[in-house]
Design a protein around this motif. Structure first.
Motif, mmCIF file in Angstrom:
data_model
loop_
_atom_site.group_PDB
_atom_site.id
_atom_site.type_symbol
_atom_site.label_atom_id
_atom_site.label_comp_id
_atom_site.label_asym_id
_atom_site.label_seq_id
_atom_site.Cartn_x
_atom_site.Cartn_y
_atom_site.Cartn_z
ATOM 1 N N GLU A 82 0.623 -1.322 0.029
ATOM 2 C CA GLU A 82 -0.168 -0.338 0.039
ATOM 3 C C GLU A 82 0.956 1.343 -0.159
ATOM 4 O O GLU A 82 2.025 1.261 0.756
ATOM 5 N N THR A 83 0.534 2.260 -1.050
ATOM 6 C CA THR A 83 1.335 3.519 -0.540
ATOM 7 C C THR A 83 0.334 4.877 -0.162
ATOM 8 O O THR A 83 -0.772 5.167 -0.451
ATOM 9 N N TYR A 84 0.890 5.924 0.177
ATOM 10 C CA TYR A 84 0.225 6.747 1.230
ATOM 11 C C TYR A 84 0.694 7.702 0.913
ATOM 12 O O TYR A 84 2.041 8.356 1.074
ATOM 13 N N GLN A 85 0.416 8.869 -1.011
ATOM 14 C CA GLN A 85 1.689 9.707 -1.560
ATOM 15 C C GLN A 85 0.825 10.992 -1.503
ATOM 16 O O GLN A 85 -0.842 11.120 -1.948
ATOM 17 N N LEU A 86 1.548 11.834 -1.287
ATOM 18 C CA LEU A 86 0.960 12.886 -1.544
ATOM 19 C C LEU A 86 1.341 13.938 -2.897
ATOM 20 O O LEU A 86 2.108 12.555 -3.738
ATOM 21 N N LYS A 87 0.133 14.491 -2.960
ATOM 22 C CA LYS A 87 0.133 15.105 -4.442
ATOM 23 C C LYS A 87 2.156 15.108 -4.967
ATOM 24 O O LYS A 87 2.613 15.631 -5.812
ATOM 25 N N GLY A 168 -3.214 15.201 8.999
ATOM 26 C CA GLY A 168 -4.193 13.720 8.631
ATOM 27 C C GLY A 168 -3.483 12.489 7.964
ATOM 28 O O GLY A 168 -4.225 11.851 7.522
ATOM 29 N N GLU A 169 -2.013 13.342 7.829
ATOM 30 C CA GLU A 169 -1.453 12.158 7.602
ATOM 31 C C GLU A 169 -0.770 11.015 8.285
ATOM 32 O O GLU A 169 -1.132 10.761 10.388
ATOM 33 N N MET A 170 -0.721 10.117 8.038
ATOM 34 C CA MET A 170 -0.009 8.497 8.764
ATOM 35 C C MET A 170 1.562 8.467 9.127
ATOM 36 O O MET A 170 2.042 8.860 8.429
ATOM 37 N N TYR A 187 -2.512 8.920 13.004
ATOM 38 C CA TYR A 187 -2.582 9.795 11.982
ATOM 39 C C TYR A 187 -2.066 11.517 13.093
ATOM 40 O O TYR A 187 -2.821 10.569 14.354
ATOM 41 N N ILE A 188 -1.508 12.046 12.408
ATOM 42 C CA ILE A 188 -1.765 12.972 12.917
ATOM 43 C C ILE A 188 -2.704 14.162 12.062
ATOM 44 O O ILE A 188 -2.738 14.424 11.436
ATOM 45 N N GLN A 189 -3.647 14.756 13.671
ATOM 46 C CA GLN A 189 -4.784 15.593 13.343
ATOM 47 C C GLN A 189 -4.365 17.343 14.556
ATOM 48 O O GLN A 189 -3.644 17.094 14.762
ATOM 49 N N ARG A 198 -2.790 15.693 18.129
ATOM 50 C CA ARG A 198 -3.423 14.768 18.504
ATOM 51 C C ARG A 198 -3.595 13.983 17.698
ATOM 52 O O ARG A 198 -3.500 13.407 16.261
ATOM 53 N N LEU A 199 -3.788 12.506 17.810
ATOM 54 C CA LEU A 199 -2.568 11.097 17.775
ATOM 55 C C LEU A 199 -3.895 10.361 17.645
ATOM 56 O O LEU A 199 -4.535 9.981 18.849
ATOM 57 N N VAL A 200 -4.415 10.504 16.205
ATOM 58 C CA VAL A 200 -5.659 9.372 16.086
ATOM 59 C C VAL A 200 -4.687 8.129 15.652
ATOM 60 O O VAL A 200 -4.224 7.807 14.516
#
Length: 232
Positions: A82-87, A168-170, A187-189, A198-200
């Motif tokens: 799984e990839t979690y890429q930014l634009k 909102g990213e991991m 996740y950091i919010q 905030r750690l989610v």
């Protein structure tokens, strides 16, 4: 011996002893030492192995009779990536990403401070991923089912905590908890408290937690995760 058969099973699955021990919450070296020295493995540990590795035939494990895998079929290994890429990320054609043992390097802080002096346990090559600084095995269930214990996360280090957090990213992070290092993936919010984040968790059984930004001693953006599945 049961320990010998566990060694055969691990070899057949193509996973490392470190990943196997992580996945059953065993201490580092507990299984590899038992296999190499042909020592017995406790019943509680065997129960944990059979609970996690449901494709392992318990009759074969305990007696040596029958087939290694449930269903009497050869296993096929499959890697879920799984990839979690930014634009803004640019995919790289190929890179050698070092895989580190967090316990051996004594935590994320020394790893991030001087990664060049740390000896990786392996390297990972996956085409077309964004630039990654390293990879580590995950422990715990705070991001389950997205991540589970024994999965690998690939990360990019963050050095400017105040300005480089993408809400909102991991993230993979190290938190100072009364002088002890606590390593987790969250996740950091944004927090309603000034100077806090905030750690989610993905796992709804874990409550959200606000922590002081200054308590975060090391931070990395999770870019991808790898899970090895066994299929009949």
């Amino acid at each position: 011996m049961v320990s010998e058969r566990i060694g055969l099973y691990i070899d057949k699955k193509g996973i490392s002893y470190y990943a196997f021990e992580n996945s059953i919450n065993a201490s580092r070296g507990a299984i590899s030492k038992a296999v190499k020295e042909n020592k017995s493995i406790g019943s509680s540990m065997l129960e944990q192995i059979m609970a996690v590795y449901t494709d392992l035939n318990p009759v074969w494990l305990l007696t040596g009779q029958g087939e290694m895998f449930v269903g009497n079929e050869e296993m096929l290994l499959n890697k879920n990536i799984e990839t979690y890429q930014l634009k803004t990320d640019n995919a790289m054609e190929m890179q050698q990403i070092p895989l580190y043992d967090i316990e051996a390097v004594a935590g994320l802080v020394p790893l991030f401070q001087d990664s060049k002096s740390q000896e990786p346990i392996d390297h990972i090559s996956i085409p077309h991923l964004p630039k990654c600084d390293g990879a580590v095995y995950v422990t715990g269930d705070s991001m389950y089912p997205l991540l589970k214990s024994g999965d690998i996360v690939l990360y990019k280090e963050i050095h400017d905590l105040k300005n480089e957090i993408f809400w909102g990213e991991m993230y993979l992070l190290s938190i100072d908890m009364s002088g002890e290092e606590y390593i987790t993936v969250k996740y950091i919010q944004k927090s309603e408290q000034h100077g806090f984040v905030r750690l989610v968790s993905q796992n709804k059984h874990h409550q959200d937690k606000d922590v002081e930004l200054g308590k975060i001693k090391a931070l990395a953006l999770v870019k991808a995760s790898i899970r090895i599945n066994a299929m009949h």
